[in-house]
Motif scaffolding. Structure first.
Motif, mmCIF file in Angstrom:
data_model
loop_
_atom_site.group_PDB
_atom_site.id
_atom_site.type_symbol
_atom_site.label_atom_id
_atom_site.label_comp_id
_atom_site.label_asym_id
_atom_site.label_seq_id
_atom_site.Cartn_x
_atom_site.Cartn_y
_atom_site.Cartn_z
ATOM 1 N N ASP A 78 0.832 -1.213 0.000
ATOM 2 C CA ASP A 78 0.000 0.000 0.000
ATOM 3 C C ASP A 78 0.866 1.262 0.000
ATOM 4 O O ASP A 78 0.556 2.241 -0.675
ATOM 5 C CB ASP A 78 -0.922 -0.012 1.230
ATOM 6 C CG ASP A 78 -1.793 1.227 1.296
ATOM 7 O OD1 ASP A 78 -2.678 1.362 0.423
ATOM 8 O OD2 ASP A 78 -1.576 2.074 2.182
ATOM 9 N N ASP A 79 1.954 1.224 0.752
ATOM 10 C CA ASP A 79 2.829 2.403 0.807
ATOM 11 C C ASP A 79 3.497 2.664 -0.531
ATOM 12 O O ASP A 79 3.764 3.811 -0.885
ATOM 13 C CB ASP A 79 3.877 2.230 1.926
ATOM 14 C CG ASP A 79 3.245 2.398 3.313
ATOM 15 O OD1 ASP A 79 2.228 3.112 3.407
ATOM 16 O OD2 ASP A 79 3.753 1.812 4.283
ATOM 17 N N THR B 111 3.861 6.645 -0.016
ATOM 18 C CA THR B 111 4.009 7.201 1.341
ATOM 19 C C THR B 111 5.444 7.028 1.857
ATOM 20 O O THR B 111 6.054 5.977 1.648
ATOM 21 C CB THR B 111 3.046 6.454 2.306
ATOM 22 O OG1 THR B 111 1.782 6.370 1.670
ATOM 23 C CG2 THR B 111 2.895 7.187 3.610
ATOM 24 N N ASP C 297 0.632 4.150 -2.638
ATOM 25 C CA ASP C 297 0.308 5.527 -2.219
ATOM 26 C C ASP C 297 1.518 6.465 -2.289
ATOM 27 O O ASP C 297 1.359 7.674 -2.121
ATOM 28 C CB ASP C 297 -0.209 5.539 -0.766
ATOM 29 C CG ASP C 297 -1.584 4.897 -0.641
ATOM 30 O OD1 ASP C 297 -2.194 4.599 -1.683
ATOM 31 O OD2 ASP C 297 -2.049 4.704 0.499
ATOM 32 N N ARG D 285 5.787 5.267 7.811
ATOM 33 C CA ARG D 285 4.819 4.281 8.339
ATOM 34 C C ARG D 285 5.336 3.857 9.707
ATOM 35 O O ARG D 285 6.521 3.615 9.863
ATOM 36 C CB ARG D 285 4.736 3.103 7.370
ATOM 37 C CG ARG D 285 4.060 1.862 7.869
ATOM 38 C CD ARG D 285 2.562 1.940 7.870
ATOM 39 N NE ARG D 285 1.979 2.078 6.549
ATOM 40 C CZ ARG D 285 0.669 2.345 6.369
ATOM 41 N NH1 ARG D 285 -0.143 2.471 7.393
ATOM 42 N NH2 ARG D 285 0.195 2.476 5.148
HETATM 43 MG MG MG Z 1 -1.997 4.116 2.383
#
Ligand code: MG
Ligand code: FPP
Length: 334
Positions: free
Chosen positions: A95-96, A101, A99, A104
């Motif tokens: 997911d990172d 990102t 996204d 985390r």
């Molecule tokens: Mg995310």
């Protein structure tokens, strides 16, 4: 320790303490995965596993597993918890990347640390090991539930991507997305808890529904935290949803309440969300329509449904703890 009932972190840490032995065993199973990995993977897994999350899913699994009449087998519970936590971790690594990102669990994301190519493969390895954790489980339901949960996470994430930037996203589609990407894993954790508690199929189904309502509420609160609503000591970046084109519940309420001119103004702002000062302007407009409060009320409705089911579990300290956890969830600040 008496938890502050209005503070989710405090309640959660009390819950974790109640099942501490079980969570320590889980930690050992997880660390053994790193130790058994080939060189090049082992060190990276160790570093990844040290960044511990909140352990919400495994704590819920343990509490439910222990709420039955007989003490569950601690080895089975530990392997099931490890499966759930590793599946969660694998999905976050991926997911990172999706996204983009950077932070985390308060630290650099895997792809920031090792590059995207390696991070994809580390995520794959963690996913494979999640499944391996439950391969010897005596109930065939457990690996099936875990594999189904992985499928739902992936479907939810694909739906989310397919609707990225979709200003006409419906409430129904938003529900389907969060049902897949978040509720499915809490649903699975609660169902597996029910199986390990020795519950009947009907009771395990109810546990799954309870986990699902809790998961939906959890994601709505997460979406609110992304706007900074209610956030405190947040260990990840804010405003990533809007910058990534993610339309979440507060914005859906805004579009429901605004006129055509306001919609057009908001759509323009959302497209510019990664520019400095724009998220603040968006929040100001959204606040004026009280959409954050509406989203919070929606999360509370799901928590009430989860609580209703929790009251039907066998009475005792573990069920009481589940009730405390659900009651405090809407106060979580990170
Ligand atoms: Mg995310
Ligand atoms: C976080 O949502 C994302 C998830 C909970 C699920 C991600 C699922 C996948 C990437 C697909 C499944 C992958 C595997 C390996 C099974 P968010 O981005 O809204 O929350 P965040 O703010 O914590 O990032």
């Amino acid at each position: 320790m008496v938890p502050n009932k209005d503070d989710f972190q405090s309640v959660l840490s009390h819950s974790r303490q109640l099942v501490a032995e079980q969570l320590e065993l889980t930690e050992k199973v997880i660390m053994d995965v790193a130790k058994a990995a080939p060189a090049g993977i082992a060190e990276r897994l160790e570093s990844l596993f040290q960044r511990k999350g909140k352990r919400i899913r495994s704590t819920l699994l343990c509490l439910i597993a222990k709420s039955g009449e007989t003490e569950p087998d601690s080895n089975r519970v530990a392997h099931a918890c490890a499966g759930i936590e590793l599946l969660h971790l694998a999905s976050l690594v991926h997911d990172d990347i999706i996204d983009g990102t950077d932070i985390r669990r308060g630290q650099k994301t895997a792809h920031k640390e090792w590059g995207t190519q390696v991070a994809v493969l580390i995520g794959d390895y963690v996913l494979s090991q999640a499944m391996r954790c439950v391969i010897n489980e005596e109930s065939r339901d457990v690996p099936v539930v875990l594999s189904d949960a992985a499928d739902k996470l992936i479907s939810g994430e694909i739906l989310e991507l397919d609707h990225s930037g979709d200003m006409n996203l419906s409430f129904e589609m938003y529900d389907r997305i969060i049902d897949g990407k978040t509720a499915a894993l809490l649903d699975a954790a609660a169902r597996i808890g029910g199986v390990l508690a020795g519950f009947t199929k009907e009771q395990a189904d109810l546990c799954a529904q309870m986990g699902s309502h809790f998961g939906i509420a959890f994601q709505i609160v997460d979406d609110l935290l992304d706007y900074g609503f209610g956030s405190k000591d947040l260990d990840k970046a804010k405003f990533t949803d809007l910058s990534n084109g993610l339309i979440t519940l507060p914005l859906l309420y805004y579009f429901e309440a605004c006129n055509a001119e306001e919609r057009s103004e908001m759509e323009t702002l959302v497209k510019q969300a990664s520019e400095a000062g724009v998220p603040e302007k968006i929040i100001e407009l959204m606040n004026a329509k009280e959409v954050f409060k509406k989203a919070k009320a929606c999360a509370q409705q799901h928590l009430e449904k989860a609580l209703e089911i929790a009251q039907t579990l066998p009475a005792g300290q573990f069920t009481d703890e589940i009730v405390q956890m659900f009651s405090a969830m809407d106060s979580r600040g990170n």
